[in-house]
Design a protein around this motif. Structure first.
Motif, short mmCIF file in Angstrom:
data_model
loop_
_atom_site.label_atom_id
_atom_site.label_comp_id
_atom_site.label_asym_id
_atom_site.label_seq_id
_atom_site.Cartn_x
_atom_site.Cartn_y
_atom_site.Cartn_z
N ILE A 171 0.87 -1.18 0.00
CA ILE A 171 0.00 0.00 0.00
C ILE A 171 0.90 1.23 0.00
CG2 ILE A 171 -1.77 1.28 1.25
CD1 ILE A 171 -2.77 -1.47 2.28
N LEU A 172 0.75 2.05 -1.02
CA LEU A 172 1.58 3.24 -1.19
C LEU A 172 0.73 4.49 -1.03
CD1 LEU A 172 3.54 2.14 -4.40
CD2 LEU A 172 4.33 2.02 -2.02
N THR A 173 1.34 5.52 -0.47
CA THR A 173 0.71 6.83 -0.39
C THR A 173 1.49 7.76 -1.30
OG1 THR A 173 0.04 6.40 1.89
CG2 THR A 173 0.05 8.71 1.17
N ARG A 174 0.76 8.38 -2.20
CA ARG A 174 1.39 9.27 -3.19
C ARG A 174 2.12 10.40 -2.46
NH1 ARG A 174 -0.81 10.35 -8.53
NH2 ARG A 174 -2.75 9.50 -7.75
N ASN A 175 3.35 10.72 -2.95
CA ASN A 175 4.07 11.87 -2.41
C ASN A 175 4.20 12.92 -3.52
OD1 ASN A 175 6.28 11.11 -4.03
ND2 ASN A 175 7.45 10.26 -2.32
N LYS A 176 5.01 13.94 -3.31
CA LYS A 176 5.17 15.02 -4.30
C LYS A 176 5.64 14.49 -5.65
CE LYS A 176 6.13 18.58 -0.90
NZ LYS A 176 7.12 19.50 -0.34
N GLN A 177 6.36 13.37 -5.63
CA GLN A 177 6.87 12.80 -6.87
C GLN A 177 5.99 11.66 -7.38
OE1 GLN A 177 11.06 12.04 -6.59
NE2 GLN A 177 11.46 14.04 -5.69
N GLY A 178 4.82 11.52 -6.81
CA GLY A 178 3.90 10.49 -7.26
C GLY A 178 4.17 9.15 -6.60
N TYR A 179 3.69 8.09 -7.26
CA TYR A 179 3.93 6.75 -6.73
C TYR A 179 5.34 6.27 -7.09
CZ TYR A 179 -1.01 6.54 -5.66
OH TYR A 179 -2.25 6.80 -5.14
N GLY A 180 5.88 6.79 -8.17
CA GLY A 180 7.27 6.52 -8.50
C GLY A 180 7.57 5.16 -9.10
N PHE A 181 6.69 4.65 -9.94
CA PHE A 181 7.00 3.41 -10.67
C PHE A 181 6.29 3.45 -12.01
CE2 PHE A 181 3.08 2.31 -8.54
CZ PHE A 181 2.42 1.48 -9.42
N SER A 182 6.81 2.69 -12.95
CA SER A 182 6.16 2.58 -14.25
C SER A 182 5.88 1.11 -14.53
CB SER A 182 7.02 3.20 -15.36
OG SER A 182 8.29 2.60 -15.39
N ILE A 183 4.88 0.88 -15.37
CA ILE A 183 4.47 -0.50 -15.66
C ILE A 183 4.62 -0.80 -17.14
CG2 ILE A 183 2.90 -0.59 -13.70
CD1 ILE A 183 0.57 -0.22 -15.64
N ARG A 184 4.65 -2.06 -17.46
CA ARG A 184 4.66 -2.51 -18.86
C ARG A 184 3.70 -3.68 -18.98
NH1 ARG A 184 9.55 -6.71 -19.69
NH2 ARG A 184 9.55 -7.46 -17.55
N GLY A 185 3.33 -3.97 -20.22
CA GLY A 185 2.44 -5.10 -20.48
C GLY A 185 1.00 -4.66 -20.59
N GLY A 186 0.14 -5.64 -20.70
CA GLY A 186 -1.29 -5.40 -20.84
C GLY A 186 -1.85 -6.22 -21.99
N GLN A 187 -3.18 -6.32 -22.02
CA GLN A 187 -3.86 -7.14 -23.02
C GLN A 187 -3.50 -6.71 -24.44
OE1 GLN A 187 -8.13 -6.83 -23.01
NE2 GLN A 187 -8.37 -8.86 -23.91
N GLU A 188 -3.36 -5.40 -24.66
CA GLU A 188 -3.08 -4.94 -26.02
C GLU A 188 -1.64 -5.23 -26.45
OE1 GLU A 188 -3.01 -1.04 -23.56
OE2 GLU A 188 -3.56 -3.13 -23.27
N TYR A 189 -0.82 -5.70 -25.54
CA TYR A 189 0.56 -6.08 -25.87
C TYR A 189 0.70 -7.60 -25.82
CZ TYR A 189 1.40 -1.13 -25.12
OH TYR A 189 1.35 0.23 -25.19
N ARG A 190 0.07 -8.25 -26.77
CA ARG A 190 0.10 -9.72 -26.88
C ARG A 190 -0.37 -10.40 -25.61
NH1 ARG A 190 6.00 -10.34 -29.54
NH2 ARG A 190 5.58 -9.21 -31.44
N ILE A 225 -4.98 3.48 -11.49
CA ILE A 225 -3.98 4.10 -10.62
C ILE A 225 -4.27 5.59 -10.46
CG2 ILE A 225 -1.53 4.71 -10.42
CD1 ILE A 225 -0.95 1.96 -11.83
N LYS A 226 -4.56 6.26 -11.54
CA LYS A 226 -4.81 7.72 -11.49
C LYS A 226 -6.09 8.05 -10.72
CE LYS A 226 -2.24 9.18 -15.54
NZ LYS A 226 -2.29 9.82 -16.86
N ARG A 227 -7.13 7.24 -10.90
CA ARG A 227 -8.41 7.49 -10.22
C ARG A 227 -8.40 7.08 -8.75
NH1 ARG A 227 -10.26 5.27 -15.04
NH2 ARG A 227 -10.72 3.30 -13.99
N GLY A 228 -7.35 6.41 -8.32
CA GLY A 228 -7.29 5.88 -6.95
C GLY A 228 -7.03 6.91 -5.88
N GLY A 229 -6.74 8.14 -6.25
CA GLY A 229 -6.47 9.17 -5.24
C GLY A 229 -5.05 9.09 -4.73
N ASP A 230 -4.88 9.39 -3.45
CA ASP A 230 -3.54 9.45 -2.85
C ASP A 230 -3.07 8.13 -2.27
OD1 ASP A 230 -3.20 12.09 -3.51
OD2 ASP A 230 -3.97 12.84 -1.60
N SER A 231 -3.89 7.09 -2.36
CA SER A 231 -3.51 5.78 -1.82
C SER A 231 -3.66 4.72 -2.91
CB SER A 231 -4.39 5.44 -0.62
OG SER A 231 -3.98 4.21 -0.07
#
Length: 157
Positions: A64-83, A130-136
């Motif tokens: 469980i992460l709480t957003r800070n001034k720099q955001g959550y600080g991770f990026s993701i890859r993959g998904g249904q549209e990527y095979r 992730i964006k709609r989740g608010g600060d948590s």
């Protein structure tokens, strides 16, 4: 006829020599047996007659992460549209909430985002949650186990 029955099995050897040879062969066979332990794919031995141990299972961790001034600080890859690729953490940015928490690692497979199963989820939908989740943010991730000893996060607990 008796001579034929008493003839040594090896015509070049006398009876005494043949008995000595047979005894030497028996002793050599008895002392030179080699016992092999079956090895599993992981290089660990199993007792004879038992199946090899199962491979290490990945750890499933709730973060469980709480957003800070720099955001959550991770990026993701993959998904249904990527095979139909599962969602993974691509990188963790220094200074972000994930880096400060320390448990989320590049390569972790994301199983849930805010209690929503990510199986067959599109990349864009994951970003939206992730964006709609608010600060948590709640993530359920699968972390590879290295060497069967459990993850670093698990060892620290």
């Amino acid at each position: 006829q008796q001579q034929q029955q008493q003839q040594p099995e090896h015509p070049d050897m006398s009876n005494a020599r043949q008995e000595s040879y047979a005894l030497a062969v028996e002793n050599t066979a008895a002392t030179s047996q080699v016992h092999h332990s079956p090895m599993s794919d992981t290089g660990r031995s199993s007792p004879p007659g038992e199946p090899p141990p199962p491979p290490p299972q990945p750890d499933v961790v709730e973060i469980i992460l709480t957003r800070n001034k720099q955001g959550y600080g991770f990026s993701i890859r993959g998904g249904q549209e990527y095979r139909n690729s599962p969602l993974y953490v691509l990188r963790v940015a220094s200074g972000g909430a994930a880096a400060i928490d320390g448990r989320l690692k590049a390569g972790d497979r994301i199983l849930e985002i805010n209690n929503v199963d990510t199986t067959s989820m599109r990349h864009a939908d994951a970003i939206g949650i992730i964006k709609r989740g608010g600060d948590s943010l709640r993530l359920l991730v699968e972390q590879p186990t290295i060497g069967g000893e459990g993850s670093e996060a698990q060892q620290q607990q």
